[in-house]
Design an enzyme around this catalytic site. Sequence first.
Site, PDB file in Angstrom:
ATOM      1  N   TRP A   1       0.836  -1.208   0.000  1.00  0.00           N
ATOM      2  CA  TRP A   1       0.000   0.000   0.000  1.00  0.00           C
ATOM      3  C   TRP A   1       0.868   1.254   0.000  1.00  0.00           C
ATOM      4  CZ3 TRP A   1      -5.142  -0.268  -0.746  1.00  0.00           C
ATOM      5  CH2 TRP A   1      -5.781  -1.492  -0.482  1.00  0.00           C
ATOM      6  N   GLN A  11     -11.426   2.278  -0.088  1.00  0.00           N
ATOM      7  CA  GLN A  11     -10.088   2.868  -0.166  1.00  0.00           C
ATOM      8  C   GLN A  11      -9.852   3.963   0.871  1.00  0.00           C
ATOM      9  OE1 GLN A  11      -7.675   1.617  -1.868  1.00  0.00           O
ATOM     10  NE2 GLN A  11      -8.922   0.119  -2.921  1.00  0.00           N
ATOM     11  N   TRP A  37      -5.958   3.186  -0.413  1.00  0.00           N
ATOM     12  CA  TRP A  37      -5.215   4.140  -1.241  1.00  0.00           C
ATOM     13  C   TRP A  37      -5.456   5.595  -0.851  1.00  0.00           C
ATOM     14  CZ3 TRP A  37      -6.217   6.716  -6.348  1.00  0.00           C
ATOM     15  CH2 TRP A  37      -5.021   7.055  -7.003  1.00  0.00           C
ATOM     16  N   LYS A  56     -18.765 -15.380  -5.874  1.00  0.00           N
ATOM     17  CA  LYS A  56     -18.628 -16.618  -6.638  1.00  0.00           C
ATOM     18  C   LYS A  56     -19.522 -17.690  -6.043  1.00  0.00           C
ATOM     19  CE  LYS A  56     -14.001 -16.526  -8.512  1.00  0.00           C
ATOM     20  NZ  LYS A  56     -12.648 -16.615  -8.021  1.00  0.00           N
TER      21      LYS A  56
END
Length: 895
Positions: free
Chosen positions: A567, A605, A609, A652
């Site tokens: 990160w 985020q 980020w 999934k």
Amino acid sequence: MSDVTPAQAPRFEPLPADFSGAPAAAEESVLALWRSEDTFAAVQRARSGGEAFVFWEGPPTANGKPGIHHVLARTLKDTVCRWQSMLGKRVERKAGWDTHGLPVELEVEKQLKISGKPQIEAYGVAQFNAKCRESVWTYKDEWERLSERIGYWLDYANPYVTYDATYVDSVWYVLARMHRANLVYRGKKVLPFCGRCGTGLSSHELGQPGVYKDIPDPSVYVRFVLAEQAGPERESLLAWTTTPWTLPSNVALAVHPEREYVRARVALPVPKGAAKGSAGHEILWVAAERAKAALGEHEELGRKRGSELVGTAYVPVFDVAVPEVEPGAWKPDAAGSFKVYGAEYVTVEDGTGIVHQAPSYGADDWEVARRNRLVVRQAVGAEGRLLCDIAGAPEGAKFGPAVRGTFFKDADKALAKDLKNRGLMFKDSEETHSYPHCWRCSTPLFYYAAPAWFVRTTALKERMLEQNRRIRWVPGEVGSARFGEWLENNVDWNISRDRYWGTPLPFWTCGSCEHERAVEGAGELARLSGKLPEGFDFHKPSVDTVTLPCEKCGGTMRRTNAVLDCWFDSGAMPYAQHGFPHVAGSAEKLRDQFPASYICEGLDQTRGWFYTLHAIGAFMTLEHPELGAGPAYSTCLVNGLVLDKDGVKMSKRLGNIVNPWEAIAKHGVDAVRWYLVGSAAPWLPKRFDPAALADVQRGLFGTLANSYRFFQEYARIDRFDPADVRIPLVAARPEIDRWLVSRTQSLVADVRRRFTDYDLAGGARAIETFVVDELSNWYIRRNRRRFWKGESGADKLAAFATLHGALRAVSLLMAPLAPFTAELLWRRLEPGRGSVHAQLAPVADERLLAPELERGVEVVQRVVTMGRALREKVGHKVRQPLRALHVRSSDTSAL
Ligand SMILES: [Zn+2]
Ligand SMILES: [Zn+2]
């Protein structure tokens, strides 16, 4: 670009025949055109002298396939960038790839069918890292293909890649500068730790979605028998824990010094049918507030304050030799073990108000140990497994033993059973708790005192808070609440990972005197070491072969073993994407491209980020005042989750994942883009409902195509020329034309304001309403005859010009969000003028605004709508004439 001049270009070509039915094919034709013209490059060239609008691409990892939520995020990025470019700005759109880190290593481990650090070492670190380097590009083509298909214009020819030498060189610079500013330190810290991955996690990694899962945990009340017994009945301190595996590492008990504790007499359990108390009694200590809940029926014999219990000695619950570790920060004193200590953090909300202390496995415990110079025992090692034998599993038990090598979570049952057998378990049960798991490999985490490197972000807290107030968050509350609170509770950033595939930490330490030195880049490393090895690579193991002479004692300095939290890589992209400061010209480039005008990523985020950009930015703007005193980014647009049509998270397991390619093939990507962005504010969770998507395709795009078809059919027959000098001025056109012209100009002003203001959904809705309700259902429906009629003349020219103007404006305004349809329309409406994306956004002509006319028509439209509703209510057919219609209004100006 096309060299056909306006005069020669065929005007008002029909739309591709299959535009409404199979828009995907028509969109493919636009892609082919863009490819052959290299439209993106041409647009970029055309804006090269413009003022910079700085956009940063948050780098994805290409070792996973892109999904429908990526289409949302990329559409939001693309729409704003296209819009700003249409405002004349220069928008560099550099692609980026996040290539380091645990996710990549995990993929390779899977591929090689190995697991864990010993097997990686056996395989060979150099070969392992070579595999990692390859693996990050597994889905690169898929990403590029999807990005191209959805019209996300990005400079893929010249991306930043976090493993590139120039990138790493730059990250080293940032780290070394932080080290020099005394913001980097080495310590041992109790961290959330993944035994499988063998590395600690930072607090923002703990904030990743899916980390906390509900699992059944044991809940045990354990007797810590007093070393000195006062009477014939056994006397113990009762402590509660949900982590029996930490009990062998116990060194102390903690009580709250100010709380009251009771000495209670409790009947020992009796066999079925026997009289209560017939087995005798015992004496237990618990917090007064917890006595009833923890003990049930009891007789209170006396009370003491927590502070009076401090110093009481007890018998260790496991009489096993457990490995001890050097805490580093203090010299432990064994005489302090197995006693009661006071600690303010102890609560009486649950348990017994007496907390068992295993300093290695809890941050609070570590602090109590530090203050009291306690011994640190570690029965569980970095791999999350027992380091010594503690308890076997009884014969026939459904659980395994707690012996050397047992995974910590699997040891709980055997330990509990052992305590029971020895009469130390007061009671036990199972409770469901939210328990943290590794965000990548799903292994249950445990708190563990491990050596680690930290960035002292707490020293930058005030600056981060202040800079955050200058960021424009969309929506605002993410900045003030979620992100602001995150910054308020800032803890130092653990930047080291004991792994292999990452930016190596540029810190060298001396084996003799422990002197530490940070290296700013490959250049400095070469200078300090004398010479870099042949074929030097920043990555392990190559970088670890470089040793430096210690400037303090002449000893040998070696690089610390760890690699960097990935990160940090992505958070350093503002500088490292240009190779700052080592690459020639990077300083100028950085100054031009800092701070970002706009970034846009998912809500998760805020702890990813958004945070790492912000934290590193807070430091770099101090270090480099030429970058200004503001935050690293000025505007941050946050997007939410894309859920399935029932509002369930896609997974999934549930098989409800929407394949972006299928949605695009069926409805065309413009409809997908429009639907994702236009259906709700970007930050709200979105339900992906194929039926609603089909409505957008039919409603907006179908109506627009029909409107254009209507126009072009007659305009071709009549050879209409928008530059015809005989076209009446707007003021001389019929009222309904003046109304549409005014509405068109109002739309231009409205969309311009909204798009510039990041209200993309509002802009999209305004365009949609205009096209469907006003342009098609009102204007065209009421003016068909003017286009049909045989004779040409001023009235017909006025109608053509009015409709042409509206369609032209729509194609320009929708270009950022529906780049394909806009291009198809524009090239037909204004052939020879190049791409719609190279045009400047329209500006409203205020002289053409007729607010009263617009208001008047709005009232009529409202009356018509009400009339229709009334007819429906009373069962009148729409075409059945009415004798009279009375309208009452409290607003006389409306009549
Ligand atoms: Zn893990
Ligand atoms: Zn030294």
